[in-house]
Design an enzyme around this catalytic site. Structure first.
Site, mmCIF file in Angstrom:
data_model
loop_
_atom_site.group_PDB
_atom_site.id
_atom_site.type_symbol
_atom_site.label_atom_id
_atom_site.label_comp_id
_atom_site.label_asym_id
_atom_site.label_seq_id
_atom_site.Cartn_x
_atom_site.Cartn_y
_atom_site.Cartn_z
ATOM 1 N N CYS A 189 -39.467 -13.617 8.725
ATOM 2 C CA CYS A 189 -38.584 -13.182 7.637
ATOM 3 C C CYS A 189 -39.109 -13.645 6.273
ATOM 4 C CB CYS A 189 -37.157 -13.646 7.934
ATOM 5 S SG CYS A 189 -35.949 -12.632 7.104
ATOM 6 N N HIS A 224 -35.548 -13.153 12.999
ATOM 7 C CA HIS A 224 -35.516 -14.590 13.303
ATOM 8 C C HIS A 224 -35.583 -14.817 14.812
ATOM 9 C CE1 HIS A 224 -34.337 -16.226 9.305
ATOM 10 N NE2 HIS A 224 -33.912 -14.990 9.140
ATOM 11 N N GLU A 254 -36.337 -17.490 16.265
ATOM 12 C CA GLU A 254 -35.911 -18.871 16.527
ATOM 13 C C GLU A 254 -34.396 -18.988 16.651
ATOM 14 O OE1 GLU A 254 -36.900 -17.600 13.789
ATOM 15 O OE2 GLU A 254 -35.645 -18.305 12.154
HETATM 16 N N1 GLN Z 1 -34.045 -12.221 1.871
HETATM 17 C C1 GLN Z 1 -34.858 -13.374 2.056
HETATM 18 C C2 GLN Z 1 -36.001 -13.402 1.055
HETATM 19 O O1 GLN Z 1 -36.251 -12.493 0.373
HETATM 20 C C3 GLN Z 1 -35.401 -13.455 3.466
HETATM 21 C C4 GLN Z 1 -34.274 -13.564 4.442
HETATM 22 C C5 GLN Z 1 -34.532 -14.434 5.613
HETATM 23 O O2 GLN Z 1 -35.529 -15.163 5.699
HETATM 24 N N2 GLN Z 1 -33.597 -14.413 6.524
HETATM 25 O O3 GLN Z 1 -36.662 -14.364 0.967
#
Ligand code: GLN
Length: 194
Positions: free
Chosen positions: A79, A172, A174
């Site tokens: 992410c 995610h 994890e």
């Molecule tokens: N929206 C977050 C970002 O731009 C990422 C979201 C996440 O890691 N769950 O960094």
């Protein structure tokens, strides 16, 4: 034993540390350049990539990490971690850091706002059975270069990709209690070492 760092400036560090430990790796939380020197590979967790970008600079990790990635250190970005490892960003501040470790364009927050977070069962190339994926303000992969393998998609959008020893996902792993993607990452490190 392989020492796998978890970038621990912000985000869901603890869950990655637990997953790696459960798989027999030796996790090390990376907050300073000397921590980075002690690891063979690095997980970049989910969280908030703009904040991480600022903390990378203030911690002095920014340049050493860029150097390790350029030298081929295996990395797994989830992410926000995927955003940091990408080559091109859309929807980010112009000064937001990305390391260019994987040839892709990533669009931040493209699955919508926090309320649009969702879960899905993914079919992952090379992994038996569905993989549960939790998406939270997830980024979208807009395009990938020719060296990038797409291992899983949602609605024809890539959500899990690999280029050499750099693995990234928009979700995610994890948080779902499923450690098969961490295992996939650890397997790629041991191939490298052997
Ligand atoms: N929206 C977050 C970002 O731009 C990422 C979201 C996440 O890691 N769950 O960094």
């Amino acid at each position: 034993m392989t020492v796998v760092g978890v970038l621990a400036l912000q985000g869901d560090v603890r869950e990655h540390v637990a997953a790696l430990r459960a798989l027999g790796a030796e996790p090390l939380e990376v907050r300073r350049p000397d921590h980075l020197n002690a690891v063979d590979a690095l997980v970049l967790p989910g969280g908030e990539s703009t904040t991480m970008s600022l903390l990378l600079r203030s911690s002095g990790l920014d340049e050493p990490l860029a150097g390790r990635l350029a030298a081929g250190m295996p990395a797994f970005g989830t992410c926000a971690g995927m955003i940091l490892l990408a080559k091109r960003l859309v929807g980010a501040r112009p000064d937001q850091r990305c390391f260019g470790a994987i040839d892709m364009t990533v669009r931040r927050n493209a699955f919508g706002r926090q309320v649009d977070s969702f879960e899905a069962d993914l079919c992952v190339r090379g992994v038996e059975g569905p993989v549960r994926a939790v998406f939270i303000r997830a980024p979208v992969v807009d395009d990938v270069g020719p060296e990038v393998e797409i291992l899983a998609s949602v609605d024809d959008r890539p959500v899990l990709c690999r280029q050499g020893n750099v693995l990234v996902c928009a979700f995610h792993p994890e948080l779902a209690g499923d450690r098969r993607l961490h295992q996939l990452f650890l397997d790629s490190i041991s191939q490298e070492v052997s």
